[in-house]
Design an enzyme around this catalytic site. Sequence first.
Site, PDB file in Angstrom:
ATOM      1  N   ASN A  19       0.336  12.162  -4.936  1.00  0.00           N
ATOM      2  CA  ASN A  19      -0.231  11.398  -3.829  1.00  0.00           C
ATOM      3  C   ASN A  19       0.599  10.143  -3.590  1.00  0.00           C
ATOM      4  OD1 ASN A  19      -2.594  11.141  -1.908  1.00  0.00           O
ATOM      5  ND2 ASN A  19      -2.486   9.084  -2.806  1.00  0.00           N
ATOM      6  N   ARG A  75      -2.367  -2.409  -1.050  1.00  0.00           N
ATOM      7  CA  ARG A  75      -1.801  -3.737  -1.341  1.00  0.00           C
ATOM      8  C   ARG A  75      -1.919  -4.060  -2.828  1.00  0.00           C
ATOM      9  NH1 ARG A  75      -6.932  -6.117   1.020  1.00  0.00           N
ATOM     10  NH2 ARG A  75      -8.095  -6.762  -0.822  1.00  0.00           N
ATOM     11  N   TRP A  93      -6.704   0.184  -4.439  1.00  0.00           N
ATOM     12  CA  TRP A  93      -7.038   1.462  -3.799  1.00  0.00           C
ATOM     13  C   TRP A  93      -8.536   1.486  -3.588  1.00  0.00           C
ATOM     14  CZ3 TRP A  93      -3.503   4.073  -7.797  1.00  0.00           C
ATOM     15  CH2 TRP A  93      -3.973   3.870  -9.084  1.00  0.00           C
ATOM     16  N   ASP A 153      -7.563  -9.970   5.631  1.00  0.00           N
ATOM     17  CA  ASP A 153      -7.397  -8.529   5.808  1.00  0.00           C
ATOM     18  C   ASP A 153      -7.227  -8.114   7.269  1.00  0.00           C
ATOM     19  OD1 ASP A 153      -7.363  -5.860   4.767  1.00  0.00           O
ATOM     20  OD2 ASP A 153      -8.691  -6.566   3.173  1.00  0.00           O
TER      21      ASP A 153
HETATM   22  C1  LIG Z   1      -0.293  -2.253   5.950  1.00  0.00           C
HETATM   23  C2  LIG Z   1      -1.358  -1.417   5.334  1.00  0.00           C
HETATM   24  C3  LIG Z   1      -2.044  -1.868   4.235  1.00  0.00           C
HETATM   25  C4  LIG Z   1      -3.035  -1.105   3.641  1.00  0.00           C
HETATM   26  N1  LIG Z   1      -3.679  -1.579   2.551  1.00  0.00           N
HETATM   27  C5  LIG Z   1      -4.602  -0.803   1.939  1.00  0.00           C
HETATM   28  C6  LIG Z   1      -5.221  -1.238   0.741  1.00  0.00           C
HETATM   29  O1  LIG Z   1      -4.966  -2.328   0.247  1.00  0.00           O
HETATM   30  N2  LIG Z   1      -6.120  -0.407   0.145  1.00  0.00           N
HETATM   31  C7  LIG Z   1      -6.422   0.827   0.659  1.00  0.00           C
HETATM   32  O2  LIG Z   1      -7.205   1.561   0.048  1.00  0.00           O
HETATM   33  N3  LIG Z   1      -5.859   1.249   1.809  1.00  0.00           N
HETATM   34  C8  LIG Z   1      -4.950   0.477   2.447  1.00  0.00           C
HETATM   35  N4  LIG Z   1      -4.357   0.913   3.595  1.00  0.00           N
HETATM   36  C9  LIG Z   1      -4.766   2.212   4.167  1.00  0.00           C
HETATM   37  C10 LIG Z   1      -4.184   3.365   3.368  1.00  0.00           C
HETATM   38  O3  LIG Z   1      -2.801   3.232   3.217  1.00  0.00           O
HETATM   39  C11 LIG Z   1      -4.495   4.694   4.026  1.00  0.00           C
HETATM   40  O4  LIG Z   1      -5.888   4.862   4.017  1.00  0.00           O
HETATM   41  C12 LIG Z   1      -3.834   5.878   3.359  1.00  0.00           C
HETATM   42  O5  LIG Z   1      -4.266   7.057   3.980  1.00  0.00           O
HETATM   43  C13 LIG Z   1      -4.143   5.941   1.884  1.00  0.00           C
HETATM   44  O6  LIG Z   1      -3.526   7.066   1.294  1.00  0.00           O
HETATM   45  P1  LIG Z   1      -4.432   8.197   0.636  1.00  0.00           P
HETATM   46  O7  LIG Z   1      -5.127   8.862   1.793  1.00  0.00           O
HETATM   47  O8  LIG Z   1      -3.445   9.098  -0.023  1.00  0.00           O
HETATM   48  O9  LIG Z   1      -5.365   7.522  -0.286  1.00  0.00           O
HETATM   49  C14 LIG Z   1      -3.358   0.158   4.198  1.00  0.00           C
HETATM   50  C15 LIG Z   1      -2.675   0.610   5.311  1.00  0.00           C
HETATM   51  C16 LIG Z   1      -1.683  -0.158   5.888  1.00  0.00           C
HETATM   52  C17 LIG Z   1      -0.953   0.372   7.089  1.00  0.00           C
HETATM   53 MN   LIG Z   2      -3.265  11.233   0.116  1.00  0.00          MN
END
Ligand SMILES: Cc1cc2nc3c(=O)[nH]c(=O)nc-3n(C[C@H](O)[C@H](O)[C@H](O)COP(=O)(O)O)c2cc1C
Ligand SMILES: [Mn+2]
Length: 501
Positions: free
Chosen positions: A170, A175, A188, A280
């Site tokens: 994955n 952040r 996460w 945020d």
């Molecule tokens: C700039 C940016 C920052 C992000 N920060 C976070 C974060 O701190 N925590 C989080 O859970 N998702 C964050 N996201 C959203 C996740 O990257 C997004 O939900 C992504 O699908 C997560 O991957 P996963 O589906 O494999 O868990 C962020 C997205 C962006 C574009």
């Molecule tokens: Mn994923």
Amino acid sequence: MAPPGDLREWIRLLEDEGELVRVAAEVDPDLEITEIVDRTVKSGGPALLFEHPKGSRLPLLINQFGTERRMCLAFGVDRLDDVAGKLEDVLEMQPPQGLVDKVRGLKKLKSIADSRPRTVSRGPCQEVVLTGDEVNLDLLPIQRCWPGDPAPFITLPAVITKDPHTGGRNVGMYRMQKIDSRSTYMHWQIHKDGRADYLATDGKIPVAVALGLDPVTAYSASAPLPKHIDELMLAGFLRGEAVEVVQAKTVDLEVPANAEIVLEGTIEKTELGMEGPFGDHTGYYTAAEPFPVFRLSAITMRRDAVYPSIVVGKPVQEDAWLAKATERIFLPAIKLTVPEIVDYDLPVAGAFHNCVIVSIRKSFPGHAHKVMHAIWGLGMLSLSKAVVVVDAHVNVHDYQEVFFYVGANVDPKRDVVIAEGPLDHLDHAPTLQFVGGKIGIDATAKSPAEGAREWPEEIAMSDEIRELVDRRWEEYGISAHADGSVVQNGSRRRLRQLLRR
Ligand SMILES: Cc1cc2nc3c(=O)[nH]c(=O)nc-3n(C[C@H](O)[C@H](O)[C@H](O)COP(=O)(O)O)c2cc1C
Ligand SMILES: [Mn+2]
């Protein structure tokens, strides 16, 4: 044009296209960069390469995704919908009919097979390897973004984990708040795949963080794919070229070979600390909450590495375009499960999860309600707070038009659905964190079968008269253009825009 192969190629492309400004002055990653970037993003300005961030020898790249044009350049397309077209092509594959169809089908299948990451033995991301006492996050120009942030945050990471049971990879963008020179928190959120991998471990989980990727791979870390699909595969598919990965130095994970910087380390299941607050993308500070601690075992880098960053905050910010890319790219996949959907729009000002406007080909009573519930059951869209459903002919990206139908077609007593369900981790409005109310607004035309009276006809001029007036327009000598724009102080402005003010 093919998407850029790594961050350097991307920086060169941005520069060639007049889309990047190098800032030679020393600038502080503590707040100062945020204010500069906030002004630049909001005025549609260029990507910025801060060559001398205070306190670090690494340059900092920011606002690489900040406009629609740069987002298109990143994907090598003219319109973001063209990226979706490529996916739609594969998703809508039917059993081949004749030989031509078979050959075409095989090509498509090959494009999927070729998307799988390819393991290589060496990668530029390991030109410099720092382990043991040399591991030091102070080397990086990590930004503290907003005055209420207690520490610097790594904001544009691609966080790599493996499912402890299936071994599936994955990649997610989460952040990371700096704790000290060798550890960070890992933010996460509750609905995310990286967190699920972490929860599935008994002891500790190896984690690698890639920083400074080609733009498509960086984007893919933010893409809400189903858990069993590797984001690097999506990146390979969208790039038209497999992502090359190399074995990390101190953990059992593979990392993108072209990364500028890789952080390697582990997260112990039971080691938590208070992360945040953080300014945020909701426009508010997210309150401090417990999150796990990431302890570094190595930092590897390219020589002359570039550090990538992004600022989130009150919309509009740079992440708006990452999210718009997701909105466009995922439309074909959404249509696959809910085929009556014509188009949808997640307004940037609604911070994405707050509002979804969706147009449908309505074919039975209660159809709009079915679609609302489908959206509340669909991947990360399930977290949407408000869903507005309009008929197929309504342009969901034209908020003026949508508002007209919400006003004209809705009996609040009959057409508003109040439901409950999961909400975004960061949403501060609901009484309880994670769950709360949802609103659906059915702004489609209603039939007597839905309890409406005879539905009136919408006003529209006949084609015949429209064509006549088009033909004769010049003859009337009116200082407005036939397409509805008005000449005002010498400038043409769409009537729509005037109405919006
Ligand atoms: C700039 C940016 C920052 C992000 N920060 C976070 C974060 O701190 N925590 C989080 O859970 N998702 C964050 N996201 C959203 C996740 O990257 C997004 O939900 C992504 O699908 C997560 O991957 P996963 O589906 O494999 O868990 C962020 C997205 C962006 C574009
Ligand atoms: Mn994923």
